[in-house]
Each structure stands twice: as structure tokens, then as C-alpha cells.
Motif scaffolding. Structure first.
Motif, PDB file in Angstrom:
ATOM      1  N   MET B 244       0.069   4.125  58.712  1.00  0.00           N
ATOM      2  CA  MET B 244      -0.239   5.119  57.935  1.00  0.00           C
ATOM      3  C   MET B 244       1.024   5.196  56.715  1.00  0.00           C
ATOM      4  SD  MET B 244      -2.957   6.590  58.806  1.00  0.00           S
ATOM      5  CE  MET B 244      -2.963   8.451  58.222  1.00  0.00           C
ATOM      6  N   PRO B 245       0.479   5.297  55.596  1.00  0.00           N
ATOM      7  CA  PRO B 245       1.540   5.524  54.729  1.00  0.00           C
ATOM      8  C   PRO B 245       2.487   6.710  54.999  1.00  0.00           C
ATOM      9  CG  PRO B 245      -0.910   6.180  53.595  1.00  0.00           C
ATOM     10  CD  PRO B 245      -0.734   5.522  55.122  1.00  0.00           C
ATOM     11  N   PRO B 247       4.210   9.723  53.416  1.00  0.00           N
ATOM     12  CA  PRO B 247       4.198  10.501  52.011  1.00  0.00           C
ATOM     13  C   PRO B 247       5.507  10.285  51.137  1.00  0.00           C
ATOM     14  CG  PRO B 247       3.598  11.801  54.003  1.00  0.00           C
ATOM     15  CD  PRO B 247       3.965  10.542  54.504  1.00  0.00           C
ATOM     16  N   GLU B 248       5.364  10.251  49.976  1.00  0.00           N
ATOM     17  CA  GLU B 248       6.605   9.975  49.088  1.00  0.00           C
ATOM     18  C   GLU B 248       7.153  11.251  48.931  1.00  0.00           C
ATOM     19  OE1 GLU B 248       6.144   7.161  46.009  1.00  0.00           O
ATOM     20  OE2 GLU B 248       4.658   6.130  46.976  1.00  0.00           O
ATOM     21  N   PRO B 249       8.432  11.293  48.747  1.00  0.00           N
ATOM     22  CA  PRO B 249       8.977  12.668  48.688  1.00  0.00           C
ATOM     23  C   PRO B 249       8.654  13.113  47.178  1.00  0.00           C
ATOM     24  CG  PRO B 249      10.605  10.972  48.818  1.00  0.00           C
ATOM     25  CD  PRO B 249       9.386  10.319  49.248  1.00  0.00           C
TER      26      PRO B 249
END
Lengths: 233, 249
Positions: B244-245, B247-249
């Protein structure tokens, strides 16, 4: 057990035809249900985007049912159960026209749609909210934001799990043998009953499955590399 | 229709629950449950060994483990069942009951999938843990057993529970080789009644749904609790599933 003789199985025209026919049927079931699953998954995703508790609950229930009931049981419910509720004319038509394969495609497609739609949804949720705000500020409408800004990024995020689930869809096509679809595993059992060269036939089928699955994974890896943005974190 | 369902349950609940047990082999839901619990219990130690082998630099360990994982990921479970059904009697020179065939297959299959879960848990921990443990004087195995595994296995507990749900769903394939489990019992009921296939298989789907859905919810609650507990620790990835990717901050 007879001596190991791979060539005898492969050069026997009857066995070769049965195995090839099985492989073609496996592809028909897998590709057919993949297309159905993807179309339905996108529909489910769109329905879920509509604000409202009823749609949320409906899609949630659909996904929960298809993820928590074994695929084989779903196949049986369609083939033995739901088929018996259909009008007689349609039942006759399906019996004459390879109804097993139709039910296999429907059951596997509906089941996998639940997984695909969850993949797409988590891909979409992983796109930072700033992207929507920026797109709307630049003058995109809802559709434009989706089409040009959010979906490309969501697909990129969802790609690895979409590929994984495509591989399991391909593998699950073997379950169709339980309801009598003449796909590869079914053909394997038939040829085995006629030739008794179990080891060779299992080996051929296993390699065929493995090559196809690894090919899907390889295509996925290539796609992910293409989709990756240079210099992205 | 609802009345039909109640009738089917009232007349066949014992067959669906334990099969023909006192007069025959244990079957029905009890067999499904025993089969899935045993398969996960046996697959778990195997999966840790496979995960270690996948980290190893020794090709004699690395290669067989890698091949096993890819074969399990790329070949349908049904095909593996056929292999075990055919090979185990040849190897041990005696016929084995379908239950054992199914158990052996599930242990291999689940072991391969669980090993990816365990490996993911170890990778998600980050290199810092190993390096610190080594710097403090632990050997490789000491660091693994005392520092890495307790944390990694704790973090992947929800995924192990999800794998248990998969195992329950996979036991249905025993039907193909006539293992007396729940799906097999439902087919027996259907063959007796003949006229109510939809009701019987709908009931079967409901039973599986209730069991698996409850366990899936439990896994979700567990995952939240662990993520919450881990949230206070810097440098630990919250996403425990490596596919799963994050989430980018």
C-alpha cells in the motif's frame, strides 16, 4: 507410475488440443471477468463518491459480501442457486450456450469488482487534498479535476494492488472447473484420466499458469516504472 | 423464502455443524474451523523461516524460498491441491485422507503468503533497529529473535488475522477433493433437497460471511489499536502493508 515422458503428452494431438482448448477457456474466463470487474469497479467508485449514507452503505455491503464469502461459494450460488431462479427460457438458452462459462465470468467479475473498487478508492484517498483544491482553483470543474488531476495519480497509487488482484483473478479462474467449465485445470483432470501421465500433465499446466502469472506481474512492473514520475519521492 | 431458510437450518444444522461425525469423519463447520486454525498455526513458523531465508545472502537458502513464494503467488491453489493429492501418497507410500492433503497444501500456500507478510513487517521496521541491536552487541540471530521479530510480528498481527480469514475461505476448495467440510456438507444438503439450491447456497454464503466479516472487523480494530500505539514512536511507518502506498505528508 510410468516413465517420465513429457514429449509423449505434448505430441499426442488429442491431449494437446484439450490442453490448448483449456488454456483458451482460461483466458476467456479471466479476460471476460477482468473487463466486467473493472467496469463495475469504476461504477462502484463513482457511486461511492456521491455523498449520501444510502449509497455508501450499499457499496460497502457489496464490497464486504464479495470479500468475505469464499469465491467458490459465490460461484456455486450463481451456478446452482441463482440460475434456478431465472425464467425457464433463459435457463434453456444458457444450458445450450455454455452457461457454465457465463456464470463463471459473472461470479468472478462481480467478486473481483469489490477488490478493484477498494484498490481504486484507496488510490484516490492517497492523493493529497491539496491537489483537488489546486485543480479547482485553476478553473477545473469536478469532472475535469477527476479526469486530469486526481485519477491519473490515483491510478498510479493503485497500480501495484490492481496488478496483484489481477493475478489472483487469473488464478481464481481455475475455480470455474468446480462448476464444469472446460478451462485449463478441468482439461488437466480430463487428460490425466485418459493418459495416466499425471506428473507430466500437472507440470505442463503448472508452468503454463506460472508463466502467465509472472507475465502479468512483469507487465505490472513495467507499467509502474512508466507511471512513476522522475524525481518523485 | 425466509421460512425455507429456517427449515433448512432446523433440519440440517447438525450436518452443517459437524458433518456425519459420530458415524463418519468430522465434517461441516467444525472441520472448516479446525482445518483453517491448524493450517495457520503450522504455516506461521514456516513463514518466519521462509522470511529469514529470503533475507539470506546464501543462494542455497535464498533461491528455494524465493521460488516457493513465486510459485505460490503464481499458481492457482487448486493446482497445488492436485499436486499434493498426487505427490504425498507417492512420497510416503500410503494413502492419506483428503483432510491431510488439504492441510499440507494450505500450510505450504499460507506459509508462502504469510512469509511475505512477515517480511513486510521486518522491512517496515527500518534498518535502524538492526543497526542499533548490532551496535549493542547482539549477533545476527540474537538481534532478530530479541529485537526485530517481537516488534515485527506484533505489527503484522492484523495481517496474520486477515490471512486466517483467507485460510477459512480457501478451505472451501477441499470440496473439489471431497474433504468433508462446510461447503461439502452444504452440497450434501442440496443433493438431498434437490429443489432449493438457491436457499441452500445462500445460507452457506451467509454463514461464511458472518464468520469472515466478524474476523475482518476484528483485524481492523486490532490494526487501529496498533497504529495508535505506534503513532507515538518516531520513524516507524504507519502503513504496515508494504504494497500500500504510504500517504505523502
Amino acid at each position: 507410475m510410468q516413465d517420465f515422458d513429457l514429449v509423449a503428452v505434448l505430441t499426442n494431438p488429442e491431449f494437446r488440443a484439450m490442453l490448448l482448448g483449456g488454456l483458451v477457456m482460461t483466458f476467456v474466463v479471466a479476460v471476460g471477468s477482468w473487463c466486467l470487474a473493472m467496469g463495475l469497479a469504476i461504477t462502484l467508485l463513482v457511486v461511492r463518491l456521491v455523498p449520501g449514507r444510502v449509497t455508501e452503505w450499499l457499496v460497502g455491503t457489496y464490497v464486504a459480501y464479495h470479500r468475505n464469502v469464499p469465491t467458490l461459494v459465490q460461484l456455486m450460488l450463481w451456478y446452482f442457486g441463482i440460475s434456478s431462479l431465472l425464467p425457464d427460457g433463459l435457463q434453456m438458452f444458457l444450458t445450450d450456450n455454455n452457461g457454465e462459462a457465463v456464470f463463471a465470468i459473472v461470479a468472478l467479475g462481480l467478486c473481483q469488482a469489490a477488490y478493484f473498487s477498494e484498490d481504486l478508492r484507496s488510490g484516490l484517498r492517497a492523493v493529497p487534498p491539496g491537489q483537488t483544491e489546486a485543480a479547482r482553483a485553476l478553473g477545473h470543474g469536478f469532472i475535469g479535476t477527476m479526469r486530469h488531476v486526481l485519477m491519473p495519480q490515483a491510478l498510479r497509487n493503485a497500480l501495484p494492488s490492481l496488478i496483484n488482484h489481477s493475478v489472483s483473478l487469473f488464478k481464481n479462474s481455475s475455480l470455474a472447473m468446480a462448476i464444469g467449465v472446460a478451462e485449463l485445470t478441468h482439461a488437466v483432470k480430463e487428460v490425466e484420466n485418459q493418459s495416466f501421465q499425471t506428473f507430466e500433465i500437472y507440470l505442463i499446466a503448472t508452468i503454463a499458469y506460472l508463466v502467465c502469472s509472472l507475465a502479468i506481474m512483469a507487465v505490472g512492473a513495467v507499467l509502474s516504472r512508466q507511471a512513476a514520475i522522475a524525481g518523485a519521492r | 423464502m425466509l421460512l425455507d431458510l429456517v427449515d433448512i437450518i432446523r433440519e440440517n444444522w447438525l450436518l452443517l455443524l459437524i458433518g456425519q461425525y459420530p458415524n463418519g469423519p468430522l465434517g461441516g463447520f467444525a472441520a472448516t474451523l479446525i482445518l483453517s486454525v491448524l493450517s495457520i498455526a503450522l504455516a506461521f513458523p514456516l513463514s518466519v523461516l521462509i522470511a529469514f531465508a529470503r533475507f539470506s545472502t546464501n543462494p542455497l537458502l535464498l533461491w528455494p524460498a524465493t521460488v516457493l513464494v513465486y510459485v505460490a503467488r503464481g499458481v492457482p491453489l487448486l493446482m497445488l491441491i492436485l499436486w499434493v493429492y498426487f505427490m504425498v501418497p507417492l512420497l510416503i507410500g500410503a494413502n492419506v485422507p483428503g483432510f491431510v492433503t488439504m492441510l499440507v497444501t494450505l500450510v505450504i500456500y499460507e506459509g508462502a503468503f504469510l512469509s511475505e507478510v512477515v517480511r513486510g513487517g521486518i522491512v517496515a521496521l527500518g534498518r535502524g533497529q538492526v543497526e542499533t541491536a548490532r551496535a549493542l552487541g547482539h549477533g545476527y540471530f540474537g538481534a532478530m529473535i530479541h529485537i526485530i521479530l517481537p516488534q515485527a510480528l506484533y505489527n503484522v498481527m492484523p495481517s496474520i488475522l486477515s490471512q486466517f480469514v483467507s485460510a477459512i475461505k480457501e478451505t472451501t476448495l477441499g470440496y473439489v477433493i471431497n474433504v468433508p467440510e462446510l461447503t461439502f456438507a452444504a452440497n450434501q444438503v442440496n443433493n438431498q433437497l434437490l429443489t432449493k439450491p438457491f436457499e441452500v447456497f445462500f445460507l452457506l454464503a451467509i454463514i461464511y460471511f458472518l464468520v469472515c466479516w466478524t474476523l475482518t472487523r476484528a483485524a481492523l480494530v486490532l490494526e487501529r489499536r496498533i497504529a495508535h500505539k505506534r503513532a507515538g514512536m518516531p520513524g516507524v511507518a504507519l502503513s504496515l502493508n508494504p504494497q500500500m502506498p504510504v500517504p505523502e505528508p
